[in-house]
Design a protein around this motif. Sequence first.
Motif, PDB file in Angstrom:
ATOM      1  N   ASP A 139     -47.030 -97.888 -69.423  1.00 54.71           N
ATOM      2  CA  ASP A 139     -45.680 -98.204 -69.360  1.00 54.71           C
ATOM      3  C   ASP A 139     -45.022 -97.535 -68.007  1.00 54.71           C
ATOM      4  OD1 ASP A 139     -46.200 -99.351 -71.743  1.00 54.71           O
ATOM      5  OD2 ASP A 139     -45.095 -97.795 -73.019  1.00 54.71           O
ATOM      6  N   ALA A 153     -39.792 -96.447 -69.653  1.00 49.08           N
ATOM      7  CA  ALA A 153     -40.320 -97.471 -70.544  1.00 49.08           C
ATOM      8  C   ALA A 153     -39.392 -98.478 -70.817  1.00 49.08           C
ATOM      9  CB  ALA A 153     -41.100 -96.827 -71.893  1.00 49.08           C
ATOM     10  N   LEU A 156     -40.466-102.136 -72.215  1.00 51.73           N
ATOM     11  CA  LEU A 156     -41.099-102.130 -73.394  1.00 51.73           C
ATOM     12  C   LEU A 156     -40.448-101.460 -74.535  1.00 51.73           C
ATOM     13  CD1 LEU A 156     -44.734-101.390 -72.017  1.00 51.73           C
ATOM     14  CD2 LEU A 156     -43.635-103.723 -72.342  1.00 51.73           C
ATOM     15  N   SER A 157     -39.106-101.162 -74.323  1.00 57.34           N
ATOM     16  CA  SER A 157     -38.346-100.522 -75.353  1.00 57.34           C
ATOM     17  C   SER A 157     -37.948-101.242 -76.442  1.00 57.34           C
ATOM     18  CB  SER A 157     -37.163 -99.759 -74.607  1.00 57.34           C
ATOM     19  OG  SER A 157     -36.354 -99.234 -75.600  1.00 57.34           O
ATOM     20  N   GLU A 197     -42.613-106.630 -79.070  1.00 57.30           N
ATOM     21  CA  GLU A 197     -43.988-106.188 -79.762  1.00 57.30           C
ATOM     22  C   GLU A 197     -45.253-107.316 -79.056  1.00 57.30           C
ATOM     23  OE1 GLU A 197     -40.773-105.514 -82.467  1.00 57.30           O
ATOM     24  OE2 GLU A 197     -41.073-107.257 -81.583  1.00 57.30           O
ATOM     25  N   ARG A 199     -45.053-108.183 -75.963  1.00 63.45           N
ATOM     26  CA  ARG A 199     -45.228-107.553 -74.559  1.00 63.45           C
ATOM     27  C   ARG A 199     -45.969-106.422 -74.610  1.00 63.45           C
ATOM     28  NH1 ARG A 199     -39.086-106.965 -71.932  1.00 63.45           N
ATOM     29  NH2 ARG A 199     -38.582-109.164 -72.161  1.00 63.45           N
ATOM     30  N   ARG A 200     -45.786-105.592 -75.491  1.00 64.39           N
ATOM     31  CA  ARG A 200     -46.610-104.373 -75.683  1.00 64.39           C
ATOM     32  C   ARG A 200     -48.240-104.706 -75.885  1.00 64.39           C
ATOM     33  NH1 ARG A 200     -42.590-101.051 -79.999  1.00 64.39           N
ATOM     34  NH2 ARG A 200     -41.384-100.185 -78.346  1.00 64.39           N
ATOM     35  N   LYS A 204     -51.490-103.957 -73.462  1.00 62.52           N
ATOM     36  CA  LYS A 204     -52.244-102.835 -73.600  1.00 62.52           C
ATOM     37  C   LYS A 204     -53.683-103.237 -73.589  1.00 62.52           C
ATOM     38  CE  LYS A 204     -49.058 -99.819 -74.990  1.00 62.52           C
ATOM     39  NZ  LYS A 204     -48.838 -98.474 -74.407  1.00 62.52           N
TER      40      LYS A 204
END
Length: 255
Positions: A139, A153, A156-157, A197, A199-200, A204
């Motif tokens: 992030d 972050a 991605l918050s 969600e 995006r995260r 990853k």
Amino acid sequence: MTPRTHEIQGGGGVRLHVRAFGPEAGRPILFLHGWSQMHLCWTKQIESALAEEFQLICPDLRGHGASERPVQPEAYGDGALWAEDVAAILGALELERPVVVAWSMAGWVLGDYLRIHGDAALGGIVPVGAIYRGGALADAEIQARVKPDASGAALLSADQAKALTGTVNFVKACFAGPGGKRDMALMAAWTALCPVETRRACIKRDVDFNAEYAAVTCPALVIHGKADRVVPEATGAALAACIPGAALERYGAGH
């Protein structure tokens, strides 16, 4: 231009929203968008002379745009699912040796496809500002590339205010200059449509597609912006050097 709209079942049964423009008999070009984007990011191409001669296929990737948005992280972490998404589009629309344009994160998606299916069914590949290796991006690293003085972050918050601020900063970073107000507003709008969600889960992923791109035999053109502030210009040069016989074009553009 009125699109032809398709709903296609991709990997794991995920519904993919796909729009096609231009003559159905035209040579197909499959446009795969980047992280937190959607098919509308190809509007300039759709509204250009390309659509007079070629069939332009513009899907919303899983979790993006009008495609289905699984909530399970594993729906985005399994490369076989992304590969099946691309294969499903090629099969359902009976695309014969399409040229695949892969922007940014779609360099991973194309890599997933190449890992399982190879390039025998492709007429060519065009990675644009593409990521193809290096593992998951933290992030803090993402935010540092977008705007060093922003909070860690934000992009991605789960806090909507922070996420929207991060989205605006990301869009600004994608442009080499100030950009047109309308273009930037539209890009910010469709970027914000992507759930945090998704995006995260997408960002990853640990990936390295060096071997897959090194095995490419179809024609390849790598395009990268000289003013890209999201994916370093050196990434494009390294990818072009990896693909046998690939051409590299640099433009004075951003991401």
